[in-house]
Design a protein around this motif. Sequence first.
Motif, PDB file in Angstrom:
ATOM      1  N   ALA A   1       0.627  -1.221  -0.079  1.00 11.90           N
ATOM      2  CA  ALA A   1      -0.262   0.234   0.222  1.00 11.90           C
ATOM      3  C   ALA A   1       0.859   1.627   0.167  1.00 11.90           C
ATOM      4  CB  ALA A   1      -0.578   0.157   1.091  1.00 11.90           C
ATOM      5  N   ASN A   2       2.396   1.035   0.203  1.00  8.81           N
ATOM      6  CA  ASN A   2       3.149   2.154  -0.157  1.00  8.81           C
ATOM      7  C   ASN A   2       3.189   3.065   0.597  1.00  8.81           C
ATOM      8  OD1 ASN A   2       3.655   2.085  -3.020  1.00  8.81           O
ATOM      9  ND2 ASN A   2       1.518   3.031  -3.499  1.00  8.81           N
ATOM     10  N   LEU A   3       3.282   2.614   2.392  1.00 10.35           N
ATOM     11  CA  LEU A   3       3.431   2.889   3.057  1.00 10.35           C
ATOM     12  C   LEU A   3       4.425   2.294   4.128  1.00 10.35           C
ATOM     13  CD1 LEU A   3      -0.112   1.779   5.247  1.00 10.35           C
ATOM     14  CD2 LEU A   3       0.779   4.410   3.990  1.00 10.35           C
ATOM     15  N   LEU A   4       5.377   1.525   3.214  1.00 11.26           N
ATOM     16  CA  LEU A   4       6.625   1.281   3.860  1.00 11.26           C
ATOM     17  C   LEU A   4       7.912   2.347   3.368  1.00 11.26           C
ATOM     18  CD1 LEU A   4       7.613  -0.233   6.658  1.00 11.26           C
ATOM     19  CD2 LEU A   4       8.104  -1.757   5.198  1.00 11.26           C
ATOM     20  N   SER A   5       9.147   3.254   4.061  1.00  7.84           N
ATOM     21  CA  SER A   5      10.525   3.612   3.162  1.00  7.84           C
ATOM     22  C   SER A   5      11.395   2.063   3.375  1.00  7.84           C
ATOM     23  CB  SER A   5      10.679   4.088   4.321  1.00  7.84           C
ATOM     24  OG  SER A   5      11.630   4.106   5.145  1.00  7.84           O
ATOM     25  N   PRO A   6      12.173   2.032   2.286  1.00  6.05           N
ATOM     26  CA  PRO A   6      13.069   0.659   2.158  1.00  6.05           C
ATOM     27  C   PRO A   6      13.360   1.035   2.983  1.00  6.05           C
ATOM     28  CG  PRO A   6      13.420   2.345   0.118  1.00  6.05           C
ATOM     29  CD  PRO A   6      12.075   2.993   1.113  1.00  6.05           C
ATOM     30  N   GLY A   7      13.924   1.666   4.445  1.00  2.00           N
ATOM     31  CA  GLY A   7      14.841   1.450   5.390  1.00  2.00           C
ATOM     32  C   GLY A   7      13.631   1.446   6.694  1.00  2.00           C
ATOM     33  N   GLY A   8      12.213   0.554   5.836  1.00  3.80           N
ATOM     34  CA  GLY A   8      11.338  -0.227   7.106  1.00  3.80           C
ATOM     35  C   GLY A   8      10.254   0.671   7.841  1.00  3.80           C
ATOM     36  N   SER A   9      10.953   1.994   7.342  1.00  5.28           N
ATOM     37  CA  SER A   9       9.784   3.252   8.603  1.00  5.28           C
ATOM     38  C   SER A   9       8.708   3.322   8.106  1.00  5.28           C
ATOM     39  CB  SER A   9      10.327   4.263   8.864  1.00  5.28           C
ATOM     40  OG  SER A   9      11.901   4.615   8.989  1.00  5.28           O
ATOM     41  N   LEU A  10       7.394   3.285   8.804  1.00  2.00           N
ATOM     42  CA  LEU A  10       6.077   3.119   9.119  1.00  2.00           C
ATOM     43  C   LEU A  10       5.870   4.359   8.563  1.00  2.00           C
ATOM     44  CD1 LEU A  10       3.650   1.293   8.346  1.00  2.00           C
ATOM     45  CD2 LEU A  10       3.618   1.428  10.717  1.00  2.00           C
ATOM     46  N   GLY A  11       4.644   5.104   7.688  1.00  2.00           N
ATOM     47  CA  GLY A  11       4.055   6.455   7.492  1.00  2.00           C
ATOM     48  C   GLY A  11       2.383   6.165   7.567  1.00  2.00           C
ATOM     49  N   VAL A  12       2.208   7.503   7.203  1.00  2.56           N
ATOM     50  CA  VAL A  12       0.442   6.684   7.448  1.00  2.56           C
ATOM     51  C   VAL A  12       0.073   7.337   5.825  1.00  2.56           C
ATOM     52  CG1 VAL A  12       0.358   8.567   9.193  1.00  2.56           C
ATOM     53  CG2 VAL A  12       0.765  10.083   7.315  1.00  2.56           C
ATOM     54  N   THR A  13      -0.825   7.340   5.788  1.00  4.83           N
ATOM     55  CA  THR A  13      -2.088   7.103   4.237  1.00  4.83           C
ATOM     56  C   THR A  13      -1.520   8.289   3.410  1.00  4.83           C
ATOM     57  OG1 THR A  13      -3.849   7.075   5.068  1.00  4.83           O
ATOM     58  CG2 THR A  13      -3.184   5.209   4.994  1.00  4.83           C
ATOM     59  N   ILE A  14      -1.973   8.992   2.880  1.00  3.11           N
ATOM     60  CA  ILE A  14      -1.879   9.914   2.112  1.00  3.11           C
ATOM     61  C   ILE A  14      -2.983  10.378   2.395  1.00  3.11           C
ATOM     62  CG2 ILE A  14      -2.741   8.972  -0.337  1.00  3.11           C
ATOM     63  CD1 ILE A  14      -0.243  11.718   0.695  1.00  3.11           C
ATOM     64  N   PHE A  15      -3.910   9.706   2.068  1.00  2.82           N
ATOM     65  CA  PHE A  15      -5.739   9.959   3.136  1.00  2.82           C
ATOM     66  C   PHE A  15      -5.718  11.455   3.979  1.00  2.82           C
ATOM     67  CE2 PHE A  15      -6.259   6.629   0.424  1.00  2.82           C
ATOM     68  CZ  PHE A  15      -6.756   7.060  -0.996  1.00  2.82           C
ATOM     69  N   GLU A  16      -4.881  10.124   4.922  1.00  9.91           N
ATOM     70  CA  GLU A  16      -4.691  10.827   6.583  1.00  9.91           C
ATOM     71  C   GLU A  16      -4.078  11.943   6.467  1.00  9.91           C
ATOM     72  OE1 GLU A  16      -2.910   9.694  11.000  1.00  9.91           O
ATOM     73  OE2 GLU A  16      -2.805   8.180   9.584  1.00  9.91           O
ATOM     74  N   GLU A  17      -3.305  11.998   5.637  1.00  9.44           N
ATOM     75  CA  GLU A  17      -1.734  13.418   5.570  1.00  9.44           C
ATOM     76  C   GLU A  17      -2.871  14.093   5.257  1.00  9.44           C
ATOM     77  OE1 GLU A  17       1.955  14.828   3.238  1.00  9.44           O
ATOM     78  OE2 GLU A  17       1.097  13.237   2.891  1.00  9.44           O
ATOM     79  N   MET A  18      -4.062  14.711   3.799  1.00  3.15           N
ATOM     80  CA  MET A  18      -4.049  15.363   2.846  1.00  3.15           C
ATOM     81  C   MET A  18      -5.811  15.887   4.206  1.00  3.15           C
ATOM     82  SD  MET A  18      -2.677  16.314   0.834  1.00  3.15           S
ATOM     83  CE  MET A  18      -0.858  15.598   0.903  1.00  3.15           C
ATOM     84  N   THR A  19      -6.051  14.937   5.029  1.00  6.10           N
ATOM     85  CA  THR A  19      -6.496  15.064   5.624  1.00  6.10           C
ATOM     86  C   THR A  19      -6.254  15.908   6.695  1.00  6.10           C
ATOM     87  OG1 THR A  19      -8.283  13.772   5.109  1.00  6.10           O
ATOM     88  CG2 THR A  19      -8.695  14.771   7.122  1.00  6.10           C
TER      89      THR A  19
END
Length: 421
Positions: free
Chosen positions: A35-53
Amino acid sequence: MADMASAGSSPFLDLSAGIPGDSKPAPWQRAAMGANLLSPGGSLGVTIFEEMTTLAVSTGAINLGQGFPDEDGPEEIKAAARRAIADGANQYAPGKGVPVLREAIAAHQHRFYGLKPDPDTEVLVTTGATEAIAATLLAFIQPGDEVLTFEPFYDSYGAIINMAGATHVTAPLPAPDFLPDLTVLEDSFSERTKIVLLNNPHNPTGAVFPAYVLSRIVELAAKFGAIIVSDEVYEHLTFDAAHTPIASLPGAAERTITVSSAGKTFSFTGWKIGWLTGPENLVAAVRTVKQFLTYSSGTPFQSAIAVGLGLPDEFYTGIAATLRHKRDILAEGLRAAGFGVFNPSGTYFINVDTAPLGIPDSVELARRLPGLVGVAAIPVPVFCHPEGAERTRSLLRFAFCKKTDVLEEAAERLATLKDRL
């Protein structure tokens, strides 16, 4: 896939260490990568929907990013839910769905498309379309299999494909018409293609696949022995032509699972009532998985949606006509802003090209837009693998499933963009 580390502004949670002694990605990590939420280094991010909201809330912007309506659906459906609750329909529903809803789904398929699924063996009620798709993929795919989707793709597709350990293959939908090149499509199939996952009408592009594209998908699925899973949640939200279920085409029914839901058609996204139809052997396999996910859900809502499926034709033509009008309001403001506008044939999303404004990076503009003009949108590259993200780098998606006055205000704000850049 597109790196959500570059698409999300919130700090990442560093989970790169994973499980001690285990060098393989955990299932949750595979899902996040898909779902494109994990960086190559393994860090977990938020969804683009959450960021834009979050940006929309902090700036007071009109949120045209996430695709949910800002008003309820028909009163008679809400009244039916209230009656069901008052009448005691508050315990577990049967695992495959309450009979009245399964019968209504079968009647809907016959009424609109001439299909005749057996409500007892060929219809399954699910917790939204998302569970229907997840249960179907988990029922049939495993490591070594390939699942073919079109790109851009809805993010949950990639998450479930990766979580199941299969390989996610994509066929591009290039602008301006967002239809596949049939030669490229054929090259995307292989002997390992287990499922071709179709979203028609298509989110996020708004494309509606014509008969010749659907027919070729059927031919290729038959050639390679693949199951077709057709996500048709926007089936009644088309503007240029009536929706054609792929299951209605010659040679498709025996290998096709069709998915839909109440959320998009009736504007009750929070009820999470979805369903799927298909041949008995495939539905039985999916039901086996589904019963160990939610088992059942939304008992009073199920009978209420049965009422909705029986609404007259005027309701269905009316929602499409209303959305067409809303699309045109927003499109006018987007053109005034200087975007290149791609008018959708279906769904409630409209895509634009930011390049005419001299901005080649839609992610950058999406982050700036709430502060610039008070409108939030979603960059299309986040729905893509890296190559697709580059191809769609300047595309931005807006949702127009909002009240008319909200869209009029958004259009006025957007019209000022060129002066504010």
